[in-house]
Scaffold this active site. Structure first.
Site, PDB file in Angstrom:
ATOM      1  N   LYS A  77       0.075  -0.340  12.020  1.00 52.20           N
ATOM      2  CA  LYS A  77      -0.483   0.399  13.154  1.00 52.20           C
ATOM      3  C   LYS A  77      -1.899  -0.101  13.413  1.00 52.20           C
ATOM      4  CE  LYS A  77       2.554   4.329  12.493  1.00 52.20           C
ATOM      5  NZ  LYS A  77       2.742   5.732  12.096  1.00 52.20           N
ATOM      6  N   GLY A 109       0.845  -1.193   0.000  1.00 48.46           N
ATOM      7  CA  GLY A 109       0.000   0.000   0.000  1.00 48.46           C
ATOM      8  C   GLY A 109       0.881   1.242   0.000  1.00 48.46           C
ATOM      9  N   LYS A 139      -2.723   5.987  18.579  1.00 44.12           N
ATOM     10  CA  LYS A 139      -2.802   7.377  18.108  1.00 44.12           C
ATOM     11  C   LYS A 139      -3.810   7.515  16.978  1.00 44.12           C
ATOM     12  CE  LYS A 139      -0.674   6.745  14.121  1.00 44.12           C
ATOM     13  NZ  LYS A 139      -1.030   7.182  12.775  1.00 44.12           N
TER      14      LYS A 139
HETATM   15  P1  NAD Z   1      -2.939   1.424   2.260  1.00 44.96           P
HETATM   16  O1  NAD Z   1      -4.018   1.815   3.184  1.00 44.96           O
HETATM   17  O2  NAD Z   1      -2.300   2.516   1.453  1.00 44.96           O
HETATM   18  O3  NAD Z   1      -3.438   0.373   1.203  1.00 44.96           O
HETATM   19  C1  NAD Z   1      -4.253  -0.712   1.511  1.00 44.96           C
HETATM   20  C2  NAD Z   1      -3.524  -1.974   1.125  1.00 44.96           C
HETATM   21  O4  NAD Z   1      -4.288  -3.109   1.538  1.00 44.96           O
HETATM   22  C3  NAD Z   1      -3.300  -2.117  -0.384  1.00 44.96           C
HETATM   23  O5  NAD Z   1      -1.999  -2.550  -0.627  1.00 44.96           O
HETATM   24  C4  NAD Z   1      -4.311  -3.174  -0.770  1.00 44.96           C
HETATM   25  O6  NAD Z   1      -3.907  -3.925  -1.886  1.00 44.96           O
HETATM   26  C5  NAD Z   1      -4.317  -4.038   0.460  1.00 44.96           C
HETATM   27  N1  NAD Z   1      -5.476  -4.890   0.598  1.00 44.96           N
HETATM   28  C6  NAD Z   1      -6.769  -4.640   0.270  1.00 44.96           C
HETATM   29  N2  NAD Z   1      -7.548  -5.691   0.570  1.00 44.96           N
HETATM   30  C7  NAD Z   1      -6.731  -6.636   1.099  1.00 44.96           C
HETATM   31  C8  NAD Z   1      -6.941  -7.933   1.613  1.00 44.96           C
HETATM   32  N3  NAD Z   1      -8.145  -8.484   1.653  1.00 44.96           N
HETATM   33  N4  NAD Z   1      -5.876  -8.613   2.098  1.00 44.96           N
HETATM   34  C9  NAD Z   1      -4.634  -8.053   2.094  1.00 44.96           C
HETATM   35  N5  NAD Z   1      -4.383  -6.837   1.615  1.00 44.96           N
HETATM   36  C10 NAD Z   1      -5.417  -6.128   1.132  1.00 44.96           C
HETATM   37  O7  NAD Z   1      -1.796   0.639   3.070  1.00 44.96           O
HETATM   38  P2  NAD Z   1      -0.595   1.242   3.942  1.00 44.96           P
HETATM   39  O8  NAD Z   1      -0.713   2.727   4.065  1.00 44.96           O
HETATM   40  O9  NAD Z   1       0.679   0.692   3.409  1.00 44.96           O
HETATM   41  O10 NAD Z   1      -0.921   0.671   5.399  1.00 44.96           O
HETATM   42  C11 NAD Z   1      -0.369  -0.499   5.948  1.00 44.96           C
HETATM   43  C12 NAD Z   1      -0.117  -0.251   7.427  1.00 44.96           C
HETATM   44  O11 NAD Z   1       0.876   0.777   7.546  1.00 44.96           O
HETATM   45  C13 NAD Z   1      -1.339   0.233   8.215  1.00 44.96           C
HETATM   46  O12 NAD Z   1      -1.377  -0.392   9.481  1.00 44.96           O
HETATM   47  C14 NAD Z   1      -1.063   1.720   8.403  1.00 44.96           C
HETATM   48  O13 NAD Z   1      -1.635   2.245   9.583  1.00 44.96           O
HETATM   49  C15 NAD Z   1       0.436   1.728   8.491  1.00 44.96           C
HETATM   50  N6  NAD Z   1       1.064   3.012   8.195  1.00 44.96           N
HETATM   51  C16 NAD Z   1       0.652   3.783   7.153  1.00 44.96           C
HETATM   52  C17 NAD Z   1       1.277   4.996   6.891  1.00 44.96           C
HETATM   53  C18 NAD Z   1       0.868   5.873   5.761  1.00 44.96           C
HETATM   54  O14 NAD Z   1       1.163   7.075   5.783  1.00 44.96           O
HETATM   55  N7  NAD Z   1       0.229   5.348   4.730  1.00 44.96           N
HETATM   56  C19 NAD Z   1       2.334   5.410   7.704  1.00 44.96           C
HETATM   57  C20 NAD Z   1       2.741   4.604   8.755  1.00 44.96           C
HETATM   58  C21 NAD Z   1       2.084   3.409   9.003  1.00 44.96           C
HETATM   59  P1  13P Z   2      -3.096   7.779   8.616  1.00 42.81           P
HETATM   60  O1  13P Z   2      -3.304   6.312   8.433  1.00 42.81           O
HETATM   61  O2  13P Z   2      -4.142   8.459   9.442  1.00 42.81           O
HETATM   62  O3  13P Z   2      -2.845   8.490   7.310  1.00 42.81           O
HETATM   63  O4  13P Z   2      -1.744   7.932   9.459  1.00 42.81           O
HETATM   64  C1  13P Z   2      -0.533   7.658   8.882  1.00 42.81           C
HETATM   65  C2  13P Z   2       0.502   7.528   9.938  1.00 42.81           C
HETATM   66  O5  13P Z   2       0.519   6.562  10.650  1.00 42.81           O
HETATM   67  C3  13P Z   2       1.472   8.635  10.093  1.00 42.81           C
HETATM   68  O6  13P Z   2       2.477   8.323  11.020  1.00 42.81           O
END
Ligand code: NAD
Ligand code: 13P
Length: 349
Positions: A120, A12, A204
């Site tokens: 997270k 993602g 958070k």
């Molecule tokens: P995202 O929200 O951007 O994308 C969703 C992902 O889930 C896609 O890759 C999609 O293909 C996948 N998906 C959809 N349905 C699915 C299924 N049934 N099984 C498995 N995968 C499926 O993802 P992200 O931002 O990489 O988030 C992943 C983790 O990272 C989350 O816990 C998020 O809180 C954390 N995170 C995100 C950010 C950020 O800024 N995006 C920053 C830090 C931590």
């Molecule tokens: P959001 O999933 O609310 O975009 O937060 C991203 C994040 O964890 C920033 O540290």
């Protein structure tokens, strides 16, 4: 010859950003194989498989458009194929999908493999609340570290300076994980408190939902600061309660703690959609589908999971902000009820 190999489970917004960093870093680390496999939950984008797009254009056009991935990052649709030969497994998918993925790769990982969770979110089971590293460890029986911080993925992909926190109980392994992630614009600090780092990152997101409600009501910066302050104290109180105070207080002062609460309450997806929730009255799940183009929210789900835990322990009175946010999300309470009963004494925590 390199003895180590990285695999990334999840592609993602954050998974793709992590792949950019790791793909570059392994090329500087002689102990690591150059190829980094990234598992992609396969889907069609403009009539083409997302894996094919990533492997030919070297860009995740859906989840991280506008940023090239290093050519040594190879997308695969089969998670079993992705973990083959991997000694270092980076798990970065929305928390609601974790157990399915782990069940798929179970039995196919290397005996000397270890993992790091960038997720997270928390899990709820009949034993109470579990963290993602605990779930990974329970299913895959390997050492698991955590990484969390004030890390909005798009800003990191633009190489804007920030910090992050790795929680790893083994100091030697911490050094290796750090070498995979640290860059001049992404500064890693390691601590030994694995679950403290994760609780901060998961909880958070609930505070960020509250911050979005404040924005949706058109209230000001002072009001949001109050929500951040009380939310931060409820995060710490809950993490200490669940862990039996095994979490280090200093973890809350790392990037994963106070810094992440601040950035998510101003710039995150959870905040943005909570604002829309107040403005439009549409359910979070609908807004997620309409506005996020496949990206997933963690905050409103975590609000539900937290509530089921604190309600089960009959301690909702100690967590008025978390409880109010839950009721606004799920029980049609008006947004202004977020302020009900917030006069809690945290002085003895
Ligand atoms: P995202 O929200 O951007 O994308 C969703 C992902 O889930 C896609 O890759 C999609 O293909 C996948 N998906 C959809 N349905 C699915 C299924 N049934 N099984 C498995 N995968 C499926 O993802 P992200 O931002 O990489 O988030 C992943 C983790 O990272 C989350 O816990 C998020 O809180 C954390 N995170 C995100 C950010 C950020 O800024 N995006 C920053 C830090 C931590
Ligand atoms: P959001 O999933 O609310 O975009 O937060 C991203 C994040 O964890 C920033 O540290």
């Amino acid at each position: 010859t390199p003895t180590n190999k990285v695999c990334i489970l999840g592609s993602g917004n954050w998974g793709s950003t992590a792949a950019r960093i790791i793909g570059d870093n392994v090329q500087l680390l002689p102990d690591f194989d150059n190829e980094v496999r990234i598992w992609v939950y396969e889907e069609m984008v403009d009539g083409k498989k997302l894996t094919d797009i990533i492997n030919t254009q070297h860009e995740n056009v859906k989840y991280l458009p506008g940023h090239k991935l290093p050519a040594n990052v190879v997308a695969v649709a089969d998670a079993v194929e992705a973990v083959k030969g991997a000694t270092h497994i980076v798990v970065v998918i929305p928390h609601q999908f974790i157990q399915n993925l782990l069940d798929t790769v179970h039995g196919h990982t290397m005996p000397n493999a270890r993992a790091i969770s960038l997720i997270k979110g928390i899990g709820i089971s009949n034993q109470g609340m579990t963290t993602m590293t605990q779930i990974i460890h329970r299913t895959l029986a390997m050492p698991v570290a955590s990484l969390s911080g004030a890390n909005i993925a798009n800003e990191i992909a633009e190489e804007k300076y920030c910090e992050t926190t790795i929680g790893c109980s083994d100091p030697d392994e911490a050094i290796v994980w750090r070498s995979l992630f640290n860059t001049p614009y992404f500064r890693v600090n390691c601590v030994s408190d694995v679950i403290g780092v994760e609780f901060c990152g998961a909880l958070k997101n609930v505070v960020a939902v509250g911050a979005g409600f404040i924005d949706g009501m058109g209230l000001g910066n002072n009001t949001k600061a109050a929500v951040i302050r009380i939310g931060f104290l409820e995060m710490r109180r809950l993490a200490m309660h669940i862990s039996g105070a095994r979490i280090q207080d200093s973890t809350f002062m790392e990037s994963c703690g106070i810094a992440d609460v601040i950035t998510t309450c101003y710039g995150g997806r959870n905040r943005r959609l909570a604002e829309e929730f107040v403005r439009t009255g549409k359910p979070m799940s609908q807004l997620e589908k309409e506005l996020l183009n496949g990206q997933k929210l963690q905050g409103y789900l975590t609000a539900g999971e937290v509530h089921s835990y604190i309600d089960g322990c009959s301690i909702t009175d100690h967590f008025p902000l978390f409880t109010n946010i839950y009721r606004i999300c799920y029980q049609n309470k008006p947004p202004h009820s977020i302020f009900d009963g917030l006069n809690v004494d945290f002085s003895r925590d």
